[in-house]
Design an enzyme around this catalytic site. Structure first.
Site, mmCIF file in Angstrom:
data_model
loop_
_atom_site.group_PDB
_atom_site.id
_atom_site.type_symbol
_atom_site.label_atom_id
_atom_site.label_comp_id
_atom_site.label_asym_id
_atom_site.label_seq_id
_atom_site.Cartn_x
_atom_site.Cartn_y
_atom_site.Cartn_z
ATOM 1 N N ARG A 210 -15.779 -2.925 16.745
ATOM 2 C CA ARG A 210 -16.083 -3.895 17.792
ATOM 3 C C ARG A 210 -15.412 -5.218 17.417
ATOM 4 O O ARG A 210 -15.333 -5.577 16.235
ATOM 5 C CB ARG A 210 -17.598 -4.110 17.911
ATOM 6 C CG ARG A 210 -18.340 -2.937 18.527
ATOM 7 C CD ARG A 210 -18.055 -2.798 20.018
ATOM 8 N NE ARG A 210 -18.814 -1.735 20.660
ATOM 9 C CZ ARG A 210 -18.344 -0.525 20.956
ATOM 10 N NH1 ARG A 210 -17.102 -0.199 20.658
ATOM 11 N NH2 ARG A 210 -19.095 0.362 21.559
ATOM 12 N N HIS B 130 -9.192 -1.801 24.341
ATOM 13 C CA HIS B 130 -10.400 -0.998 24.079
ATOM 14 C C HIS B 130 -10.276 0.410 24.690
ATOM 15 O O HIS B 130 -11.097 0.819 25.499
ATOM 16 C CB HIS B 130 -11.643 -1.727 24.629
ATOM 17 C CG HIS B 130 -12.926 -1.218 24.022
ATOM 18 N ND1 HIS B 130 -14.007 -2.019 23.760
ATOM 19 C CD2 HIS B 130 -13.314 0.022 23.645
ATOM 20 C CE1 HIS B 130 -14.982 -1.303 23.247
ATOM 21 N NE2 HIS B 130 -14.583 -0.053 23.161
HETATM 22 P P1 NDP Z 1 -22.096 6.547 13.429
HETATM 23 O O1 NDP Z 1 -23.416 5.955 13.726
HETATM 24 O O2 NDP Z 1 -21.947 8.037 13.442
HETATM 25 O O3 NDP Z 1 -21.592 6.058 11.987
HETATM 26 C C1 NDP Z 1 -21.734 4.754 11.570
HETATM 27 C C2 NDP Z 1 -21.323 4.657 10.114
HETATM 28 O O4 NDP Z 1 -21.329 3.280 9.735
HETATM 29 C C3 NDP Z 1 -22.269 5.379 9.165
HETATM 30 O O5 NDP Z 1 -21.544 5.998 8.127
HETATM 31 C C4 NDP Z 1 -23.123 4.240 8.613
HETATM 32 O O6 NDP Z 1 -23.617 4.467 7.313
HETATM 33 C C5 NDP Z 1 -22.121 3.130 8.571
HETATM 34 N N1 NDP Z 1 -22.802 1.827 8.585
HETATM 35 C C6 NDP Z 1 -23.573 1.296 9.547
HETATM 36 N N2 NDP Z 1 -24.011 0.089 9.203
HETATM 37 C C7 NDP Z 1 -23.507 -0.153 7.970
HETATM 38 C C8 NDP Z 1 -23.606 -1.227 7.062
HETATM 39 N N3 NDP Z 1 -24.314 -2.323 7.339
HETATM 40 N N4 NDP Z 1 -22.967 -1.132 5.881
HETATM 41 C C9 NDP Z 1 -22.251 -0.016 5.573
HETATM 42 N N5 NDP Z 1 -22.111 1.046 6.391
HETATM 43 C C10 NDP Z 1 -22.737 0.973 7.578
HETATM 44 O O7 NDP Z 1 -21.059 5.880 14.426
HETATM 45 P P2 NDP Z 1 -19.723 6.501 15.058
HETATM 46 O O8 NDP Z 1 -18.880 6.981 13.953
HETATM 47 O O9 NDP Z 1 -20.074 7.440 16.140
HETATM 48 O O10 NDP Z 1 -19.095 5.226 15.784
HETATM 49 C C11 NDP Z 1 -18.805 4.048 15.077
HETATM 50 C C12 NDP Z 1 -18.447 2.932 16.044
HETATM 51 O O11 NDP Z 1 -17.147 3.119 16.572
HETATM 52 C C13 NDP Z 1 -19.308 2.819 17.305
HETATM 53 O O12 NDP Z 1 -20.549 2.216 17.030
HETATM 54 C C14 NDP Z 1 -18.435 1.966 18.202
HETATM 55 O O13 NDP Z 1 -18.690 0.613 17.962
HETATM 56 C C15 NDP Z 1 -17.021 2.304 17.730
HETATM 57 N N6 NDP Z 1 -16.297 3.029 18.771
HETATM 58 C C16 NDP Z 1 -15.187 2.445 19.312
HETATM 59 C C17 NDP Z 1 -14.464 3.083 20.287
HETATM 60 C C18 NDP Z 1 -13.230 2.477 20.830
HETATM 61 O O14 NDP Z 1 -12.697 2.986 21.833
HETATM 62 N N7 NDP Z 1 -12.701 1.421 20.231
HETATM 63 C C19 NDP Z 1 -14.856 4.411 20.801
HETATM 64 C C20 NDP Z 1 -16.022 4.949 20.153
HETATM 65 C C21 NDP Z 1 -16.708 4.268 19.180
HETATM 66 P P3 NDP Z 1 -24.644 5.675 6.962
HETATM 67 O O15 NDP Z 1 -23.799 6.918 7.079
HETATM 68 O O16 NDP Z 1 -25.047 5.397 5.597
HETATM 69 O O17 NDP Z 1 -25.723 5.602 8.007
HETATM 70 C C1 OXD Z 2 -17.781 3.565 22.612
HETATM 71 C C2 OXD Z 2 -16.636 2.818 23.095
HETATM 72 O O1 OXD Z 2 -18.620 3.010 21.899
HETATM 73 O O2 OXD Z 2 -15.962 3.279 24.036
HETATM 74 O O3 OXD Z 2 -17.860 4.751 22.951
HETATM 75 O O4 OXD Z 2 -16.319 1.772 22.537
#
Ligand code: NDP
Ligand code: OXD
Length: 308
Positions: A223, A271
């Protein structure tokens, strides 16, 4: 037991066709045509309607149509309503394509070749092996772990960092604040796939960038507000950061005068790294509705205290 869809209207039409075919017993309505508000038990949305509790008094579950849920103001979502993020294969595939092209763009020096082209310069740069490039992914969830699995196939030296400990084949896994500096110090290409929470807002700041080796690059697909944009500009100016590929910014879009638009070392996309694909997302939502009806845990239900 109606599902109300409130997101991109074109995709909504696809959701409606898929629901009619796969689950004719579950009526799907497309916002703003909500019909009887009391019948709506499920909402699939990018942004929920305002005054949710009054607008949809019997709502039980909100499905985010994206992987992230940071666009929801959870303070306006009553505690008894479950919030579920999107875990579906289509969104993973899109992210694999985007991050792979970004990493290869940097690895194969395409920023430098674009500058050379502008100057009509035909000059070979030394080709480095993938194994000599250290890729590091912030976040080892659905997307971060899939990205690392794919990048490993090219031979990159792969590492990931997350809150809790993970084990991924062929990936150096770091966990928690105590290991962050070591992770950053060994990372030539930093890829952000963290969810936006109070703990990750502004995470990629001047101090974080300074801990990367000189000449490192950044790919942000998490983000926009996870990055201190001025700190990146300063680090690019000093040559500490070589290149940045940003799919997300803050705000979106950036104002026309923002330096990122014209910066030779910044590539912007609006995005689009990945998006939910209706044909696969509908199956996941239908499975979760069945689970919910049967009192089973839903896949992707978020933990409100953690914020993801
Ligand atoms: P998940 O919830 O599956 O994974 C999140 C990961 O981040 C986990 O490994 C988690 O750790 C880690 N994490 C969260 N908070 C912290 C922290 N404070 N410190 C360290 N590690 C942390 O999310 P996704 O993989 O599904 O998606 C990630 C993000 O990608 C979404 O939230 C979205 O913002 C972004 N996204 C962007 C898109 C785009 O088009 N640009 C499309 C889709 C998603 P743990 O494993 O220990 O819980
Ligand atoms: C998502 C995105 O979070 O599109 O899926 O950014």
């Amino acid at each position: 037991m109606t599902l109300l869809y409130k997101a991109d209207p074109e995709r909504g039409k696809q959701w409606a066709q898929l629901f009619a075919h796969k689950a004719p017993a579950i009526p799907l309505r497309l916002w703003p045509d909500i019909g009887d508000p009391a019948a709506v038990r499920y909402l699939a949305a990018w942004q929920p309607p305002e005054d949710l509790a009054r607008t949809l008094p019997n709502l039980e579950v909100i499905f985010s149509v994206g992987a992230g849920i940071d666009q929801f103001d959870l303070s306006g979502v009553p505690e008894h309503i479950a919030v579920v993020r999107m875990i579906e294969p289509g969104i993973v595939e899109g992210m694999l394509e985007y991050v792979t092209q970004a990493v290869l763009t940097i690895h194969r020096d395409l920023f430098d070749y674009a500058l050379q082209q502008q100057q009509r310069v035909w000059r070979e740069l030394p080709v480095r092996s993938a194994a000599s490039r250290r890729v590091g992914v912030l976040g080892l969830g659905m997307l971060g772990s899939a990205v690392l699995e794919r990048l490993r196939l090219f031979g990159f030296a792969c590492a990931g960092w997350s809150r809790s400990a993970h084990t991924l084949p062929g990936v150096e896994c770091y966990a928690g604040a105590a290991s962050l500096d070591a992770f950053l110090a060994r990372t030539d290409m930093l890829i952000c796939l963290l969810p936006l929470t109070s703990a990750t807002r502004g995470f990629i700041d001047a101090a974080c960038l300074a801990k990367l080796p000189r000449g490192a690059s950044l790919i942000n697909v998490g983000r926009g507000s996870q990055l201190d944009q001025q700190a990146l500009l300063d680090a690019l100016e000093r040559g500490h950061i070589a290149n940045a590929i940003l799919d997300v910014t803050d705000p979106e879009p950036l104002p026309p005068a923002h330096p990122f638009w014209t910066h030779p070392r910044v590539r912007l996309t609006p995005h689009i790294a990945s998006a939910t694909r209706p044909e696969t997302a509908v199956d996941v939502v239908l499975d979760n509705i069945r689970r919910h009806r049967d009192g089973l845990p839903m896949l992707g239900q978020i933990d409100r205290a953690r914020g993801y």
